[in-house]
Write an enzyme that holds these catalytic residues in place. Sequence first.
Site, PDB file in Angstrom:
ATOM      1  N   ASP A   1       6.404  47.084  35.960  1.00 43.11           N
ATOM      2  CA  ASP A   1       7.280  46.261  35.125  1.00 43.11           C
ATOM      3  C   ASP A   1       8.625  46.970  35.073  1.00 43.11           C
ATOM      4  O   ASP A   1       8.759  48.012  34.430  1.00 43.11           O
ATOM      5  CB  ASP A   1       6.687  46.117  33.724  1.00 43.11           C
ATOM      6  CG  ASP A   1       7.561  45.299  32.781  1.00 43.11           C
ATOM      7  OD1 ASP A   1       8.648  44.849  33.208  1.00 43.11           O
ATOM      8  OD2 ASP A   1       7.159  45.117  31.617  1.00 43.11           O
ATOM      9  N   VAL A   2       9.632  46.423  35.754  1.00 42.04           N
ATOM     10  CA  VAL A   2      10.913  47.128  35.838  1.00 42.04           C
ATOM     11  C   VAL A   2      11.615  47.229  34.492  1.00 42.04           C
ATOM     12  O   VAL A   2      12.535  48.043  34.328  1.00 42.04           O
ATOM     13  CB  VAL A   2      11.859  46.485  36.879  1.00 42.04           C
ATOM     14  CG1 VAL A   2      11.242  46.519  38.273  1.00 42.04           C
ATOM     15  CG2 VAL A   2      12.246  45.072  36.483  1.00 42.04           C
TER      16      VAL A   2
ATOM     17  N   TYR B   1      20.706  34.274  31.487  1.00 47.52           N
ATOM     18  CA  TYR B   1      20.587  34.541  32.921  1.00 47.52           C
ATOM     19  C   TYR B   1      21.962  34.820  33.525  1.00 47.52           C
ATOM     20  O   TYR B   1      22.148  35.796  34.267  1.00 47.52           O
ATOM     21  CB  TYR B   1      19.930  33.348  33.605  1.00 47.52           C
ATOM     22  CG  TYR B   1      19.753  33.503  35.092  1.00 47.52           C
ATOM     23  CD1 TYR B   1      18.717  34.268  35.616  1.00 47.52           C
ATOM     24  CD2 TYR B   1      20.629  32.874  35.986  1.00 47.52           C
ATOM     25  CE1 TYR B   1      18.550  34.413  36.988  1.00 47.52           C
ATOM     26  CE2 TYR B   1      20.474  33.016  37.353  1.00 47.52           C
ATOM     27  CZ  TYR B   1      19.430  33.778  37.851  1.00 47.52           C
ATOM     28  OH  TYR B   1      19.273  33.925  39.214  1.00 47.52           O
TER      29      TYR B   1
ATOM     30  N   LYS C   1      23.396  38.374  35.304  1.00 46.97           N
ATOM     31  CA  LYS C   1      23.829  38.462  36.693  1.00 46.97           C
ATOM     32  C   LYS C   1      25.274  38.944  36.809  1.00 46.97           C
ATOM     33  O   LYS C   1      25.624  39.643  37.761  1.00 46.97           O
ATOM     34  CB  LYS C   1      23.633  37.116  37.393  1.00 46.97           C
ATOM     35  CG  LYS C   1      22.158  36.722  37.524  1.00 46.97           C
ATOM     36  CD  LYS C   1      21.353  37.797  38.256  1.00 46.97           C
ATOM     37  CE  LYS C   1      19.924  37.385  38.510  1.00 46.97           C
ATOM     38  NZ  LYS C   1      19.157  38.426  39.244  1.00 46.97           N
TER      39      LYS C   1
ATOM     40  N   THR D   1      13.182  28.505  45.606  1.00 46.87           N
ATOM     41  CA  THR D   1      12.240  29.336  44.865  1.00 46.87           C
ATOM     42  C   THR D   1      11.810  28.627  43.591  1.00 46.87           C
ATOM     43  O   THR D   1      12.439  27.667  43.137  1.00 46.87           O
ATOM     44  CB  THR D   1      12.876  30.682  44.467  1.00 46.87           C
ATOM     45  OG1 THR D   1      13.984  30.418  43.587  1.00 46.87           O
ATOM     46  CG2 THR D   1      13.353  31.466  45.678  1.00 46.87           C
TER      47      THR D   1
END
Length: 239
Positions: A65-66, A159, A163, A194
């Site tokens: 889990d990063v 999100y 980014k 995706t």
Amino acid sequence: MRGSWLPGRLVVVTGASRGIGAATAAALANAGAHVVLAARDRHALDDVAGRIRDAGGTATPVPTDVADEAAVERLFSEVSGIGQVSGLICAAGVLTNVPFAETTSETWRDTLAVNLTGAFYCCRAAFTAMAPAGAGRIVTIASLSGVYATEKFPGLAAYNVSKYGVIGLTEAIAVEGREHGISAICLSPGAVDTEMLRRANPALRPGLTPADVGELIAALLDSPLAPVSGANIPLFSNA
């Protein structure tokens, strides 16, 4: 024509259980790299590793889990037991589509924890391992959603911010990596086919596949990166 940097290199790929991460791991392994696959989904990770091995490649899955700093430290400790890490691809990412006014503190924290803080943890660990060797290559994955003056879509505030941050993180790594022979670049794809794209905007027609992005990353790693270190490369599509 592809060069010869990748064969025999040890490269860590996060978000490797699906999408861009899985496709990139396959492309790197096909080019001769030993890929270490990191993601939370152990079953999916093992499946990707199995497909790479069946195709003649070398892959080591390490469930990670990063967003967990200790888990990232364990990942790179395990990597150091395999060999000298030469490359890192930060492809782990999450997305929750929710109107801004309804974005909870939990959604905000969880999104930035994986997309930005997780990338920071992994880049820091890789940088620390690469610096003594005097060489290393890091590729981060942002998004057109994090690029100034590109079209934005509702429901993606957390999100988008994450980014934007990944792009800034990459620029900072490039500056400090120069004296250590470490290069860092960022890719900002648009509509890639995706599950994440379908959550973001089901009406968007993908113009790129994960394999397109993975092959591009492999080609970039096999090219001289130092002159473009710090660059963000937007990937537009005509679809």
